[in-house]
Design an enzyme around this catalytic site. Sequence first.
Site, short mmCIF file in Angstrom:
data_model
loop_
_atom_site.label_atom_id
_atom_site.label_comp_id
_atom_site.label_asym_id
_atom_site.label_seq_id
_atom_site.Cartn_x
_atom_site.Cartn_y
_atom_site.Cartn_z
N LYS A 176 1.06 -1.16 -0.15
CA LYS A 176 0.17 -0.18 0.21
C LYS A 176 0.91 1.07 -0.11
O LYS A 176 1.24 1.79 0.55
CB LYS A 176 -0.84 -0.65 1.43
CG LYS A 176 -2.16 0.97 0.60
CD LYS A 176 -2.10 2.06 0.87
CE LYS A 176 -2.40 3.23 1.65
NZ LYS A 176 -1.41 4.38 1.58
N GLU A 249 9.08 2.34 11.40
CA GLU A 249 9.64 3.74 10.67
C GLU A 249 9.80 5.30 10.57
O GLU A 249 8.79 5.06 10.03
CB GLU A 249 11.03 3.70 9.41
CG GLU A 249 11.45 2.45 9.93
CD GLU A 249 12.52 1.90 10.28
OE1 GLU A 249 13.19 3.15 10.78
OE2 GLU A 249 13.64 0.82 10.60
N CYS A 283 13.15 11.83 6.42
CA CYS A 283 12.90 11.72 7.70
C CYS A 283 14.51 11.92 8.29
O CYS A 283 14.55 12.33 9.78
CB CYS A 283 12.66 9.61 7.83
SG CYS A 283 13.94 8.83 7.41
N GLU A 384 8.55 17.31 14.07
CA GLU A 384 8.96 17.33 12.55
C GLU A 384 8.20 18.39 11.88
O GLU A 384 7.24 18.92 12.15
CB GLU A 384 8.51 16.05 12.55
CG GLU A 384 9.56 15.53 11.35
CD GLU A 384 8.78 14.65 11.03
OE1 GLU A 384 7.85 13.59 10.78
OE2 GLU A 384 10.03 14.23 11.20
P1 NAD Z 1 1.93 9.65 7.25
O1 NAD Z 1 2.64 8.93 8.53
O2 NAD Z 1 1.50 9.90 6.29
O3 NAD Z 1 1.90 7.70 5.74
C1 NAD Z 1 2.31 7.35 5.48
C2 NAD Z 1 1.36 5.91 4.41
O4 NAD Z 1 0.71 5.73 5.73
C3 NAD Z 1 1.26 6.39 3.32
O5 NAD Z 1 0.74 5.07 2.51
C4 NAD Z 1 -0.23 6.81 4.22
O6 NAD Z 1 -1.59 6.66 3.01
C5 NAD Z 1 -1.03 5.50 5.21
N1 NAD Z 1 -1.61 5.64 6.32
C6 NAD Z 1 -1.77 6.87 6.97
N2 NAD Z 1 -2.71 6.54 7.69
C7 NAD Z 1 -2.85 5.94 7.90
C8 NAD Z 1 -3.69 4.64 8.70
N3 NAD Z 1 -4.22 5.16 9.96
N4 NAD Z 1 -3.18 3.43 9.08
C9 NAD Z 1 -2.38 2.89 8.30
N5 NAD Z 1 -1.54 3.65 6.80
C10 NAD Z 1 -2.21 4.68 6.91
O7 NAD Z 1 3.46 9.98 6.08
P2 NAD Z 1 3.60 9.95 4.83
O8 NAD Z 1 3.82 11.68 4.58
O9 NAD Z 1 4.06 9.49 3.81
O10 NAD Z 1 5.54 10.41 5.15
C11 NAD Z 1 6.49 11.72 6.00
C12 NAD Z 1 6.69 11.03 7.36
O11 NAD Z 1 6.85 9.58 7.36
C13 NAD Z 1 7.73 11.73 8.20
O12 NAD Z 1 7.11 11.90 9.45
C14 NAD Z 1 8.97 11.33 8.11
O13 NAD Z 1 9.82 12.15 8.95
C15 NAD Z 1 8.57 9.66 7.90
N6 NAD Z 1 9.84 8.91 7.30
C16 NAD Z 1 10.07 8.02 7.96
C17 NAD Z 1 11.80 7.46 7.19
C18 NAD Z 1 12.63 6.67 8.16
O14 NAD Z 1 12.85 6.12 7.95
N7 NAD Z 1 12.48 6.74 9.77
C19 NAD Z 1 11.78 7.28 6.17
C20 NAD Z 1 10.89 7.82 4.83
C21 NAD Z 1 9.69 9.49 5.85
#
Ligand code: NAD
Length: 486
Positions: A176, A249, A283, A384
């Site tokens: 997903k 992550e 991130c 963040e």
């Molecule tokens: P997000 O949390 O909004 O979404 C991540 C994924 O989760 C997407 O596919 C989204 O559709 C899905 N999602 C949303 N709500 C959900 C729910 N209730 N249950 C299950 N899935 C759900 O994050 P984003 O905006 O896509 O990415 C940015 C974030 O990702 C930042 O906080 C960044 O720090 C983090 N990030 C972390 C790493 C790492 O390795 N630690 C790497 C890249 C990004």
Amino acid sequence: MSEVVSGRNLIEGRWTPALSGAVFARRNPADMDDLVGEFPDSSAADVAEAVSAVADGAAEWAEAGADRRAEVLRRAADLLEARRAELTAELVREEGKTLAEASVETTRTPLNLRFHAGEAHRISGRSYPSDDGGLVYTWREPVGVVGAITPWNFPLNIPSRKIGPALAAGNGVVFKPSPVTPLMAQRLVEALLAAGLPPCAIALVHGGAEAGAAVAADPRVAAVTFTGSTATGRAVHAAVGPSRRAQLEMGGKNPVVVLPDADLDRAARIIVKGAFGLSGQACTGTSRVIAVDPVHDPLLERVVALVEGLVVGDGADPGVGMGPLAADFQLGKVLGYVRIGQEEGAELVTGGRRLSGGGRERGLFVSPAVFTGLRPEMRLAREEIFGPVLGFQRAADFDEALSLAADTEYGLASGIVTRDLGRALAFARRSRSGVVKVNQPTTGMAMNVPFGGLKESGTQTYKEQAGPEMMLFHTQEKSVYLSPPD
Ligand code: NAD
């Protein structure tokens, strides 16, 4: 204008729309009039079908054997490499990365898959002495169905780091991806299928929170590997519960400490690369600089000079150093934090404005922002932002710098710039972050080295998403006690 893609889910080997017929649009963030494509806006019902298909088919892939699994991953890597120029252009158009940033990703993803192919052959158990002349041994088997939920900032690289090891271990995958970068997800799955992956081993379900939540909640999904924000990660963790596996992550608030002995020109380059690469949407991006006096002012001056020299524009233009933000919600968030910082009393030294001249009127462009005067209690110092906003904090000495660096709920990456090896080692020992960088940007990780966050940046079980330890999440261990027959 380029092609408009008509995206599909992949369920039971068929490319299909959402059951409801609903779609969402993805637009080029450098030019919101440029429609990249329309993709299925999947519901929980689509996810249920996808999970059923993979749950039924995963056993076939589990039986495939290491040679075949590795071969599929290597072939997929070859196919992605053969299409690298085209993929790079699509990645720039879909996410807004610069050409240089996108080519790093399109180069890296095939290398990841080859690394994972090697892991297929390295899955192994152990044997133990047994008093009755028999044998006790362990072996590792696939967990079953792995749910992969991914963000948009590395839409090929992060999914490859989840799907690659899952498939190498013999699991089926329900993928997903983020609705911000659905096209890259589709390209990755297309490459895997073209490489000979049996369609029963993978499903792709486009969509947003509803689809993601349904993947996490489905009890037939044995293990959920998630990368995204800490808030979503907490929801995923709660949905998965104690009897299934979760690998999370999550976010970061990554500091760089600069000591008085540092080469300030080099420190400024390290900081600017870590803070404004990917338009600050990494991130592990640098979001705080903790400058130990007396270097605060001269360092700030150098950082501001570099930042003001960054050309902001469409990443497809080779002269551009920082692309647009990836989505409307990112633009709103970044401008919101610039306002919050000013209201809290931090000093905005440069940037933080929406940019529209020079062909940028239809895109999501902001000027990179640098604040100083951050106090530890400010939201700007704690939350963040995930955008091109950098804040300076002043420290009187090394000990104060260490405590300011640690004063965060996050624990993803941290850095120090110094020539003092003793201080660098002390910083590495005392930092509460999963990755520590000395004289390097906080961004950028090697695929063969463990990677994962401490504190609120990850789950403390199965945190490694790179290096050989990542295979532990994708396999389960059994202990077998074998006595000789009578
Ligand atoms: P997000 O949390 O909004 O979404 C991540 C994924 O989760 C997407 O596919 C989204 O559709 C899905 N999602 C949303 N709500 C959900 C729910 N209730 N249950 C299950 N899935 C759900 O994050 P984003 O905006 O896509 O990415 C940015 C974030 O990702 C930042 O906080 C960044 O720090 C983090 N990030 C972390 C790493 C790492 O390795 N630690 C790497 C890249 C990004």
